[in-house]
Scaffold this motif. Structure first.
Motif, PDB file in Angstrom:
ATOM      1  N   ARG A  21      38.153  35.003  39.736  1.00 21.42           N
ATOM      2  CA  ARG A  21      38.908  34.746  40.962  1.00 21.42           C
ATOM      3  C   ARG A  21      40.245  34.134  40.544  1.00 21.42           C
ATOM      4  O   ARG A  21      40.292  33.111  39.862  1.00 21.42           O
ATOM      5  CB  ARG A  21      38.161  33.813  41.909  1.00 21.42           C
ATOM      6  CG  ARG A  21      38.854  33.626  43.269  1.00 21.42           C
ATOM      7  CD  ARG A  21      37.938  32.898  44.252  1.00 21.42           C
ATOM      8  NE  ARG A  21      38.529  32.873  45.590  1.00 21.42           N
ATOM      9  CZ  ARG A  21      39.308  31.876  46.033  1.00 21.42           C
ATOM     10  NH1 ARG A  21      39.553  30.824  45.252  1.00 21.42           N
ATOM     11  NH2 ARG A  21      39.808  31.913  47.261  1.00 21.42           N
ATOM     12  N   ILE A  22      41.357  34.769  40.983  1.00 25.41           N
ATOM     13  CA  ILE A  22      42.697  34.352  40.576  1.00 25.41           C
ATOM     14  C   ILE A  22      43.425  33.781  41.784  1.00 25.41           C
ATOM     15  O   ILE A  22      43.534  34.438  42.837  1.00 25.41           O
ATOM     16  CB  ILE A  22      43.505  35.534  39.998  1.00 25.41           C
ATOM     17  CG1 ILE A  22      42.647  36.369  39.050  1.00 25.41           C
ATOM     18  CG2 ILE A  22      44.761  35.031  39.304  1.00 25.41           C
ATOM     19  CD1 ILE A  22      42.143  35.613  37.854  1.00 25.41           C
ATOM     20  N   PRO A  52      44.679  32.803  47.087  1.00 21.56           N
ATOM     21  CA  PRO A  52      44.268  33.987  46.323  1.00 21.56           C
ATOM     22  C   PRO A  52      45.455  34.883  45.982  1.00 21.56           C
ATOM     23  O   PRO A  52      46.343  35.099  46.809  1.00 21.56           O
ATOM     24  CB  PRO A  52      43.290  34.701  47.264  1.00 21.56           C
ATOM     25  CG  PRO A  52      42.847  33.655  48.224  1.00 21.56           C
ATOM     26  CD  PRO A  52      44.007  32.725  48.395  1.00 21.56           C
ATOM     27  N   GLN A  88      42.819  44.487  37.561  1.00 20.56           N
ATOM     28  CA  GLN A  88      43.455  44.409  38.882  1.00 20.56           C
ATOM     29  C   GLN A  88      42.561  43.615  39.826  1.00 20.56           C
ATOM     30  O   GLN A  88      41.352  43.854  39.911  1.00 20.56           O
ATOM     31  CB  GLN A  88      43.687  45.819  39.441  1.00 20.56           C
ATOM     32  CG  GLN A  88      44.661  45.880  40.587  1.00 20.56           C
ATOM     33  CD  GLN A  88      46.105  45.855  40.113  1.00 20.56           C
ATOM     34  OE1 GLN A  88      46.390  46.107  38.964  1.00 20.56           O
ATOM     35  NE2 GLN A  88      47.011  45.534  41.027  1.00 20.56           N
ATOM     36  N   THR A  89      43.177  42.648  40.526  1.00 19.38           N
ATOM     37  CA  THR A  89      42.402  41.897  41.530  1.00 19.38           C
ATOM     38  C   THR A  89      42.341  42.695  42.831  1.00 19.38           C
ATOM     39  O   THR A  89      43.215  43.517  43.116  1.00 19.38           O
ATOM     40  CB  THR A  89      43.035  40.522  41.809  1.00 19.38           C
ATOM     41  OG1 THR A  89      44.331  40.705  42.379  1.00 19.38           O
ATOM     42  CG2 THR A  89      43.140  39.703  40.544  1.00 19.38           C
ATOM     43  N   ASP A  90      41.319  42.404  43.638  1.00 19.31           N
ATOM     44  CA  ASP A  90      41.199  43.079  44.927  1.00 19.31           C
ATOM     45  C   ASP A  90      41.923  42.274  46.007  1.00 19.31           C
ATOM     46  O   ASP A  90      42.703  41.361  45.707  1.00 19.31           O
ATOM     47  CB  ASP A  90      39.725  43.295  45.286  1.00 19.31           C
ATOM     48  CG  ASP A  90      38.948  41.986  45.381  1.00 19.31           C
ATOM     49  OD1 ASP A  90      39.590  40.913  45.519  1.00 19.31           O
ATOM     50  OD2 ASP A  90      37.711  42.020  45.341  1.00 19.31           O
ATOM     51  N   GLY A 138      41.707  38.528  45.664  1.00 23.26           N
ATOM     52  CA  GLY A 138      42.068  37.914  44.398  1.00 23.26           C
ATOM     53  C   GLY A 138      40.929  37.881  43.402  1.00 23.26           C
ATOM     54  O   GLY A 138      40.950  37.082  42.455  1.00 23.26           O
ATOM     55  N   GLU A 139      39.926  38.752  43.597  1.00 16.72           N
ATOM     56  CA  GLU A 139      38.749  38.753  42.738  1.00 16.72           C
ATOM     57  C   GLU A 139      38.697  40.003  41.883  1.00 16.72           C
ATOM     58  O   GLU A 139      39.314  41.032  42.205  1.00 16.72           O
ATOM     59  CB  GLU A 139      37.484  38.645  43.589  1.00 16.72           C
ATOM     60  CG  GLU A 139      37.416  37.346  44.390  1.00 16.72           C
ATOM     61  CD  GLU A 139      36.211  37.289  45.306  1.00 16.72           C
ATOM     62  OE1 GLU A 139      35.537  38.337  45.467  1.00 16.72           O
ATOM     63  OE2 GLU A 139      35.924  36.203  45.861  1.00 16.72           O
ATOM     64  N   LEU A 140      37.933  39.922  40.765  1.00 16.36           N
ATOM     65  CA  LEU A 140      37.767  41.071  39.866  1.00 16.36           C
ATOM     66  C   LEU A 140      36.461  40.914  39.108  1.00 16.36           C
ATOM     67  O   LEU A 140      35.923  39.811  38.958  1.00 16.36           O
ATOM     68  CB  LEU A 140      38.953  41.197  38.903  1.00 16.36           C
ATOM     69  CG  LEU A 140      39.317  39.986  38.024  1.00 16.36           C
ATOM     70  CD1 LEU A 140      38.477  39.907  36.774  1.00 16.36           C
ATOM     71  CD2 LEU A 140      40.786  40.036  37.650  1.00 16.36           C
ATOM     72  N   THR A 142      52.298  39.641  40.193  1.00 16.33           N
ATOM     73  CA  THR A 142      51.944  39.828  41.597  1.00 16.33           C
ATOM     74  C   THR A 142      52.946  40.752  42.274  1.00 16.33           C
ATOM     75  O   THR A 142      54.104  40.864  41.838  1.00 16.33           O
ATOM     76  CB  THR A 142      51.925  38.486  42.335  1.00 16.33           C
ATOM     77  OG1 THR A 142      53.269  37.996  42.439  1.00 16.33           O
ATOM     78  CG2 THR A 142      51.077  37.469  41.597  1.00 16.33           C
TER      79      THR A 142
END
Length: 634
Positions: free
Chosen positions: A287-288, A294, A314-316, A319-321, A337
């Motif tokens: 989690r970014i 996020p 790539q985050t969704d 902000g997670e991957l 970003t």
């Protein structure tokens, strides 16, 4: 209709010069004359002359005319009839760098002269068992050649880019990689000895590997990858042959970004090594965030701290991957970003399992700003660097200003920051230092001045233009500029003080020249002639017991002018074997001060003009050697 009014006759003659001096005997001269008035000459040393071509292209309608320049028939008079106008003239003679010039041809135009610079060549001998090896293949990016019966190879680089390294291959022999000196001058490499080749067989325990790479291990740098094998589905083996003895890195990759694993292998002469690779599976859930928010749809690049591989994820929208991971450890990261052009940097440790949580909350601090000129107008395309002190290291972030002169650094941690700006045709502003508080968003402005633009014309002693990087320094670097194809450059300098100009042409050699204040000279072009780089110097640093002393910095003074330690292009350090080399330098008096840290180098530079150097070498034409012995501290 009078032909002279509607066209210009361009005569091209190849003559044999009859100069009185012995140095000029046999010199060939190609003379171009426009309508019998304007003329342009091209001189080539006869032993290096070759066939070539002259091309004249109209900048008006795009039409092009070409004439062959024959090396065998040097007395032929050629005539081109062209309409008055603007043209691009290109002259290309074998074994020389091409030369171009834009011409405005009229009946009474003074065209001037073009001098061609001889193209650099790379040569050497390949041996096996001490004997010359024929038909060995020598490769570089964009080309290759083979050795003759005597094991020799030679290649002239006219239009092609000068290589940074070559690979030498022969069937049954270990492939050897040889670094090429950066100076684009004639280089004869040390003899290349090929030994019996070895083999590495990679055997994989587990499924999902799609390709296997092998590369030479490089100290403190990423591996030099040179071969890869694509595996068909279900395959678990890969073989690499004709390898020289040494240390190698094997990298296996799967379809997912973090599905990568490396393993080191040491190979002896002619050895066959089996490298078992056991895949250990774990899963990263990340989690970014940035200041707690996020970072959706952002790009995360992870760089393995061992410098062997990197991956992009790539985050969704939250902000997670997620990703499987084969190799764990410490990683540096870079986050980009959609909303911000400037990346966010940091480091993270990924270890454990089978599920590895990864939480990255980038600092909320930021530094934004603009670069403007003295009138307040924006300066686009300026290179801006932010040096940020983090823990025990200093991380430098870089970006460029946009069309409005704006720049931004995001995710900046609290602490001391230093901003430096470099932009073509401007003096570098003074570095800006600031202290950023936790989560603070600071906006700054830096002013770049054009100073006094000096017109310089840089040539070699032969008269050929020097394609060079010019650096002005007076205690610190003030501006950097490069000469054009004819050796001309406008170099910004301070308006009311003298400067030292460092000229380092790509063809080699070095010129260090002090220029007076602009107030003390006329507004004219300053001619700088780079002396011939006919010498070399090897400096060996050793202990009093004779052991090599590596990683010693050497502050240098050349003929009374000290080279600022800021100039990375001229920085001199001894390698792991305790040796430092200066190639293709002009003869003269070279003085050195040894140092171990940048701070020590800065202190030495400040005092250098007032003190004697501990090491003085009178460099003469040819090879020079100096040995410096250091006594161990008690």
């Amino acid at each position: 209709m009078n032909l002279a009014r509607c066209a210009v006759v361009l005569f091209i003659a190849v003559l044999v010069a009859t100069a009185a001096s012995a140095a000029d005997e046999g010199r060939r001269e190609i003379v171009f004359a426009a309508d019998g008035a304007a003329r342009m000459s091209l001189r080539i040393e006869p032993q290096q002359a070759g066939a070539g071509r002259l091309t004249l292209r109209s900048l008006g309608d795009g039409t092009e005319r070409s004439e062959t320049l024959s090396a065998a028939d040097v007395s032929v008079l050629r005539t081109l009839v062209v309409k008055p106008g603007r043209y691009t003239l290109r002259v290309h003679v074998a074994r020389h760098r091409p030369a171009e010039r834009i011409l405005h041809i009229t009946g009474d135009t003074a065209i001037g002269s073009i001098a061609l610079q001889r193209a650099p060549s790379l040569s050497g001998i390949v041996r096996a068992g001490g004997k010359p090896l024929a038909n060995a293949r020598v490769e570089w990016i964009g080309g290759s050649t083979t050795t003759g019966k005597d094991g020799r190879f030679a290649q002239t680089f006219e239009d092609a880019a000068w290589p940074t390294s070559i690979a030498v291959r022969a069937s049954g022999r270990g492939t050897k990689f040889v670094d090429v000196p950066a100076t684009e001058a004639d280089v004869t490499l040390p003899d290349v000895e090929l030994t019996r080749g070895g083999t590495v067989r990679v055997e994989i325990e587990g499924k999902g590997v799609e390709e296997v790479l092998i590369g030479a291990r490089v100290v403190d740098a990423p591996p030099r990858w040179f071969d890869r094998k694509r595996l068909v589905k279900g395959a678990t083996k890969a073989t690499f042959s004709d390898l020289e003895r040494g240390a190698y890195i094997v990298l296996v990759r799967g379809s997912q970004p973090l599905a990568q694993l490396t393993q080191e292998v040491i190979l002896g002469t002619g050895d066959t090594r089996v490298v078992p690779v056991a895949l250990s599976f774990a899963f990263v859930e990340g989690r970014i965030t940035h200041g707690g928010a996020p970072l959706a749809n952002s790009e995360l690049r992870l760089f393995a701290r061992n410098q062997r591989w990197s991956a992009t994820l790539q985050t969704d929208g939250k902000g997670e991957l997620t990703s499987p991971i084969w190799e764990q450890g410490l990683f540096d990261y870079e986050i980009r970003t959609p909303a911000n052009k400037a990346p966010i940097y940091g480091s993270v440790k990924l270890s454990g399992g089978p599920v590895i949580p990864m939480t990255i909350d980038a600092p909320a601090g930021s530094v934004t700003g603009r670069v403007v000129d003295t009138s307040g107008a924006p300066v686009a395309g300026a290179s801006v660097g932010l040096a940020s002190k983090r823990d025990t290291a200093t991380v430098t972030l870089r970006t460029k200003t946009d069309e409005y002169g704006a720049f931004a650094f995001n995710g900046v941690p609290a602490g001391a920051q230093t901003i430096k700006v470099n932009v073509a045709s401007y003096l570098r502003p003074e570095p800006l230092e600031l202290e950023l508080q936790e989560g603070e968003q600071r906006d700054v402005q830096l002013v770049a001045s054009r100073g006094y633009p000096r017109a310089l014309h840089v040539t070699h002693a032969s008269g050929a233009p020097a394609v060079a990087a010019l650096v002005v320094a007076e205690g610190r670097v003030r501006a950097v500029a490069s000469t054009d194809a004819e050796g001309h450059v406008l170099l910004p300098t301070p308006e009311d003080e003298g400067v030292v100009v460092y000229v380092k042409p790509r063809e080699g050699s070095l010129l260090v020249r002090r220029l007076p204040s602009p107030l003390a000279e006329e507004n004219r072009t300053t001619k700088l002639v780079v002396p011939e780089g006919s010498a070399s110097l090897r400096i060996a640093t050793k202990t009093t017991e004779g052991a090599a002393l590596p990683n010693v910095g050497l502050l240098m003074r050349v003929n009374g002018e000290t080279v600022t330690p800021e100039l990375s292009e001229l920085a001199l350090f001894t390698g792991e074997n305790g040796d430092a080399h200066l190639q293709h330098i002009p003869p003269g008096v070279y003085e050195f001060w040894p140092y171990s840290t940048p701070a020590e180098a800065a202190r030495l530079f400040a005092g250098a003009p007032y003190g004697a150097a501990p090491i003085v070498v009178n460099v003469v034409t040819g090879a020079n050697d100096a040995v410096i012995r250091f006594q161990k501290k008690r």
